[in-house]
Design an enzyme around this catalytic site. Structure first.
Site, short mmCIF file in Angstrom:
data_model
loop_
_atom_site.label_atom_id
_atom_site.label_comp_id
_atom_site.label_asym_id
_atom_site.label_seq_id
_atom_site.Cartn_x
_atom_site.Cartn_y
_atom_site.Cartn_z
N LYS A 177 6.13 75.50 34.62
CA LYS A 177 5.47 76.81 34.53
C LYS A 177 6.33 77.91 35.13
O LYS A 177 6.51 78.98 34.53
CB LYS A 177 4.13 76.78 35.29
N LYS B 170 2.52 70.44 44.60
CA LYS B 170 1.07 70.28 44.46
C LYS B 170 0.55 69.43 45.59
O LYS B 170 1.27 68.58 46.14
CB LYS B 170 0.72 69.61 43.12
#
Length: 432
Positions: A102, A114
């Site tokens: 992304k 994450k």
């Protein structure tokens, strides 16, 4: 490596395996050196921690937290923290890999990270959630920071929790470090427009797709799976764009109105009742029925593996805009593409959140804040440019949108490897 391999003929649902296979395919299509895939196929670092929390009844429960840092080749790793009972290591690693792609696609100087805690937050009091949040930061502080790894909200986390995490990090460092975390309250360095960013970005990509497909938004209908922060804001911006939102589901039920739902009223209703179910003036709607509704746009804004080989053929939408991460399995994606559905892949569609997180990080470094209008304008520019890059790759390589997005993301990461000297005497075969 992933803990469990699917058997031949099984539908692939492990998000880590899915991410690996798509990245491998992109490296092959771009004719990259084998070393590129070897670097990207696994995270740079994964840390699992134990977080003991004293419950309100006096019992101590030890929760497991996970943080994955995929690659920092473009900058410090960046990614949300989710509180959910289904959190597992493969999921967190896959999400960090998708974040790397992304950030490359939207052109911001972050790598992919994450985190998550295996917990059902509905079973905890506010005090217990605060203790859990602070404990997560205490255990991971050595590998975090504005130049290392930057958390943000995700599933079941919010600005309040980010504020607790920031406060704990500041206490450990002995001074204010506002750029350590994004998605925090405005009063302590948050950014205008951050809460709405992912939903706003989703609608920008839908608008860009409609332009290229020669669709009139004012004549289109949409359905949305999931009505949290992303789904509710996507619904709001769709309605403002002239799209009629006719169906919405959440974990507890769903609502349908063929004439269009009143989104502002539904948002207020959901805040009070914690569900869209039972909204006055609507009919009940199941998740299975949502996918099979006659509509123009379907937005999965919940969790992974929602569109599969079992239900993809039921989808009648012209556009599927993936507001969630990994909502479509490879088999489901193939069926959608075979049926002529235009898929806006997650690593493009929902990149608005990390983009405005980047803006927040920049504002913190500048000790200055922007108005929401300026944030929205900057987001618009980034998302439009990213959509164009993916769509142009789609045309150049004669592929579908998901593969095009991976080609852009992987290609830009490979360019960074060239710039750093990781790959020698080699040039990109196509502009990414």
């Amino acid at each position: 490596m992933p803990a469990k391999e699917e058997k031949d003929g099984d539908e692939i649902t492990n998000p880590y395996h899915i991410a690996q296979r798509l990245i491998e395919r992109a490296t092959e299509t771009l004719e990259l050196q084998e070393g590129v895939y070897d670097i990207l196929k696994k995270p740079k670092r994964v840390m699992k921690v134990s977080i003991p929390v004293r419950r309100d009844n006096g019992d101590v429960v030890n929760y497991t937290g996970i943080r994955a840092q995929h690659t920092d080749i473009l900058g410090p790793t960046k990614g949300g923290v989710r509180f959910h009972p289904g959190v597992n290591e493969d999921e967190v690693i896959a999400l960090s890999m998708w974040m790397s792609l992304k950030t490359a696609i939207v052109g911001i100087p972050f790598g992919g990270g994450k985190g998550g805690i295996i917990v059902n937050p509905e079973e905890l009091s506010e005090r217990e959630i605060e203790e859990l949040s602070r404990g997560f930061i205490r255990e991971l502080e050595p590998i975090m920071g504005p130049e290392k790894d930057i958390p943000a909200p995700d599933v079941n986390t919010n600005p309040k929790i980010m504020g607790w995490m920031l406060d704990e990090f500041d206490r450990l460092r002995g001074h204010n470090v506002p750029g350590f975390i994004t998605g925090k309250p405005l009063i302590i360095g948050g950014s205008e427009g951050r809460v709405e960013a992912t939903g706003r970005g989703v609608v920008i990509t839908i608008r860009e797709a409609a332009k290229r497909l020669d669709y009139d938004l004012n004549k289109m209908t949409a359905v949305i799976q999931g009505f949290g922060n992303v789904g509710s804001n996507a619904a709001k911006y769709l309605e403002e764009s002239g799209v009629k939102v006719i169906g919405i589901t959440d974990a507890k039920g769903g609502v349908y109105n063929e004439n269009g739902l009143d989104i502002a009223s539904l948002i207020e209703y959901a805040k009070e009742t914690k569900t869209v179910k039972g909204f006055p003036g609507s009919e009940d709607l199941s998740n299975d029925d949502l996918f099979s509704l006659e509509c123009d746009i379907l937005i999965p804004a919940a969790l992974e593996n929602q569109i599969t080989g079992d239900n993809a053929n039921q989808i009648k939408a012209k556009i599927v805009a993936e507001a969630a991460n990994g909502p479509t399995t490879p088999q489901g994606n193939k069926l959608l593409e075979d049926n002529g559905v235009f898929v806006i892949p997650d690593i493009l569609c929902n990149a608005g959140g990390v983009t405005v997180s980047y803006f927040e990080w920049v504002q913190n470094a500048m000790h200055y804040s922007w108005k929401e209008k300026e944030v929205a304008e900057k987001l618009e520019e980034k998302m439009v440019d990213a959509f164009k890059a993916v769509y142009d790759m789609r045309d150049a390589k004669k592929v579908k949108m998901r593969e095009a997005a991976y080609l852009v993301g992987v290609g830009r990461l490979a360019k960074a490897m060239i710039a750093r000297g990781w790959i020698k005497n080699w040039e990109m075969p196509i502009d990414c």
